[in-house]
Design a protein around this motif. Structure first.
Motif, PDB file in Angstrom:
ATOM      1  N   MET A 256      24.578  39.912  45.344  1.00 55.92           N
ATOM      2  CA  MET A 256      25.742  39.983  44.465  1.00 55.92           C
ATOM      3  C   MET A 256      26.981  40.315  45.288  1.00 55.92           C
ATOM      4  N   ASN A 257      28.061  39.605  45.035  1.00 55.06           N
ATOM      5  CA  ASN A 257      29.308  39.865  45.729  1.00 55.06           C
ATOM      6  C   ASN A 257      30.133  40.862  44.936  1.00 55.06           C
ATOM      7  N   THR A 258      30.488  41.947  45.569  1.00 55.21           N
ATOM      8  CA  THR A 258      31.321  42.968  44.942  1.00 55.21           C
ATOM      9  C   THR A 258      32.783  42.592  45.148  1.00 55.21           C
ATOM     10  N   PRO A 259      33.597  42.619  44.081  1.00 55.08           N
ATOM     11  CA  PRO A 259      35.016  42.288  44.248  1.00 55.08           C
ATOM     12  C   PRO A 259      35.696  43.262  45.212  1.00 55.08           C
ATOM     13  N   SER A 260      36.733  42.780  45.872  1.00 55.71           N
ATOM     14  CA  SER A 260      37.529  43.617  46.759  1.00 55.71           C
ATOM     15  C   SER A 260      38.986  43.536  46.324  1.00 55.71           C
ATOM     16  N   TYR A 261      39.839  44.214  47.046  1.00 52.48           N
ATOM     17  CA  TYR A 261      41.253  44.168  46.684  1.00 52.48           C
ATOM     18  C   TYR A 261      41.817  42.756  46.828  1.00 52.48           C
ATOM     19  N   HIS A 262      41.187  41.915  47.606  1.00 52.76           N
ATOM     20  CA  HIS A 262      41.628  40.526  47.732  1.00 52.76           C
ATOM     21  C   HIS A 262      41.510  39.773  46.409  1.00 52.76           C
ATOM     22  N   ASP A 263      40.694  40.280  45.502  1.00 43.17           N
ATOM     23  CA  ASP A 263      40.459  39.640  44.208  1.00 43.17           C
ATOM     24  C   ASP A 263      41.392  40.153  43.114  1.00 43.17           C
ATOM     25  N   LEU A 264      42.308  41.058  43.478  1.00 37.70           N
ATOM     26  CA  LEU A 264      43.247  41.632  42.517  1.00 37.70           C
ATOM     27  C   LEU A 264      44.440  40.706  42.339  1.00 37.70           C
ATOM     28  N   PHE A 265      44.782  40.426  41.073  1.00 33.32           N
ATOM     29  CA  PHE A 265      45.949  39.620  40.737  1.00 33.32           C
ATOM     30  C   PHE A 265      46.936  40.477  39.969  1.00 33.32           C
ATOM     31  N   ILE A 266      48.201  40.278  40.253  1.00 38.10           N
ATOM     32  CA  ILE A 266      49.289  41.063  39.667  1.00 38.10           C
ATOM     33  C   ILE A 266      50.200  40.134  38.881  1.00 38.10           C
ATOM     34  N   THR A 267      50.581  40.570  37.683  1.00 38.87           N
ATOM     35  CA  THR A 267      51.564  39.853  36.869  1.00 38.87           C
ATOM     36  C   THR A 267      52.558  40.878  36.345  1.00 38.87           C
ATOM     37  N   THR A 268      53.836  40.569  36.456  1.00 40.84           N
ATOM     38  CA  THR A 268      54.882  41.421  35.869  1.00 40.84           C
ATOM     39  C   THR A 268      55.882  40.506  35.173  1.00 40.84           C
ATOM     40  N   SER A 269      56.892  41.115  34.570  1.00 41.98           N
ATOM     41  CA  SER A 269      57.926  40.295  33.938  1.00 41.98           C
ATOM     42  C   SER A 269      58.680  39.472  34.978  1.00 41.98           C
ATOM     43  N   ASP A 270      58.651  39.890  36.255  1.00 42.67           N
ATOM     44  CA  ASP A 270      59.340  39.172  37.327  1.00 42.67           C
ATOM     45  C   ASP A 270      58.417  38.393  38.259  1.00 42.67           C
TER      46      ASP A 270
ATOM     47  N   PRO B 230      55.056  36.021  38.509  1.00 38.86           N
ATOM     48  CA  PRO B 230      53.964  35.303  37.841  1.00 38.86           C
ATOM     49  C   PRO B 230      52.633  35.728  38.463  1.00 38.86           C
ATOM     50  N   ARG B 231      51.548  35.505  37.766  1.00 37.46           N
ATOM     51  CA  ARG B 231      50.228  35.933  38.255  1.00 37.46           C
ATOM     52  C   ARG B 231      50.040  35.514  39.715  1.00 37.46           C
ATOM     53  N   THR B 232      49.875  36.520  40.574  1.00 37.17           N
ATOM     54  CA  THR B 232      49.802  36.292  42.014  1.00 37.17           C
ATOM     55  C   THR B 232      48.765  37.222  42.619  1.00 37.17           C
ATOM     56  N   SER B 233      47.975  36.696  43.534  1.00 38.95           N
ATOM     57  CA  SER B 233      47.023  37.532  44.263  1.00 38.95           C
ATOM     58  C   SER B 233      47.774  38.545  45.100  1.00 38.95           C
ATOM     59  N   ILE B 234      47.280  39.772  45.147  1.00 41.53           N
ATOM     60  CA  ILE B 234      47.916  40.789  45.972  1.00 41.53           C
ATOM     61  C   ILE B 234      47.955  40.350  47.431  1.00 41.53           C
ATOM     62  N   SER B 235      47.011  39.532  47.830  1.00 42.13           N
ATOM     63  CA  SER B 235      46.969  39.038  49.212  1.00 42.13           C
ATOM     64  C   SER B 235      48.125  38.097  49.529  1.00 42.13           C
ATOM     65  N   ASN B 236      48.772  37.560  48.499  1.00 43.48           N
ATOM     66  CA  ASN B 236      49.891  36.645  48.702  1.00 43.48           C
ATOM     67  C   ASN B 236      51.246  37.310  48.501  1.00 43.48           C
ATOM     68  N   LEU B 237      51.244  38.621  48.322  1.00 42.86           N
ATOM     69  CA  LEU B 237      52.491  39.366  48.188  1.00 42.86           C
ATOM     70  C   LEU B 237      52.822  40.030  49.521  1.00 42.86           C
ATOM     71  N   PRO B 238      54.083  40.397  49.727  1.00 40.16           N
ATOM     72  CA  PRO B 238      54.450  41.092  50.966  1.00 40.16           C
ATOM     73  C   PRO B 238      53.665  42.400  51.130  1.00 40.16           C
TER      74      PRO B 238
ATOM     75  N   ASP C 260      44.501  42.059  36.976  1.00 39.96           N
ATOM     76  CA  ASP C 260      43.182  41.505  36.701  1.00 39.96           C
ATOM     77  C   ASP C 260      42.440  41.285  38.013  1.00 39.96           C
ATOM     78  N   VAL C 261      41.142  41.397  37.924  1.00 36.51           N
ATOM     79  CA  VAL C 261      40.277  41.142  39.063  1.00 36.51           C
ATOM     80  C   VAL C 261      39.458  39.903  38.716  1.00 36.51           C
ATOM     81  N   LEU C 262      39.796  38.809  39.392  1.00 34.43           N
ATOM     82  CA  LEU C 262      39.130  37.529  39.142  1.00 34.43           C
ATOM     83  C   LEU C 262      39.099  37.161  37.667  1.00 34.43           C
TER      84      LEU C 262
END
Length: 77
Positions: A1-15, A17-25, A60-62
């Motif tokens: 079983m693969n355990t999610p990591s922080y790479h699987d965290l997605f962030i959405t705010t009013s500013d 759009p849903r984006t992986s934390i890995s793709n943010l600065p 959200d995570v995945l």
């Protein structure tokens, strides 16, 4: 079983759009405290929060939502 990591965290705010934390600065950080709940910080500035009326936060995570601050907007009003 693969355990999610922080790479699987997605962030959405009013500013942001849903984006992986890995793709943010690198200066973005997500924290959770007992007193303030989930928050997104950019450097030393609060960007979004679980309980902020205008600067809501969705995490959200995945696709499994762990917090949706949009739901709390009615409670804050």
């Amino acid at each position: 079983m693969n355990t999610p990591s922080y790479h699987d965290l997605f962030i959405t705010t009013s500013d942001i759009p849903r984006t992986s934390i890995s793709n943010l600065p690198f200066n973005y950080k997500v924290i959770c405290t007992r007193s303030a709940g989930w928050e997104l910080w950019i450097g030393e500035s609060l960007a979004a929060s679980e309980y902020a009326k205008d600067n809501w936060l969705v995490l959200d995570v995945l696709g499994n939502v762990i917090v949706d601050g949009r739901d709390n907007m009615e409670e804050v009003a």
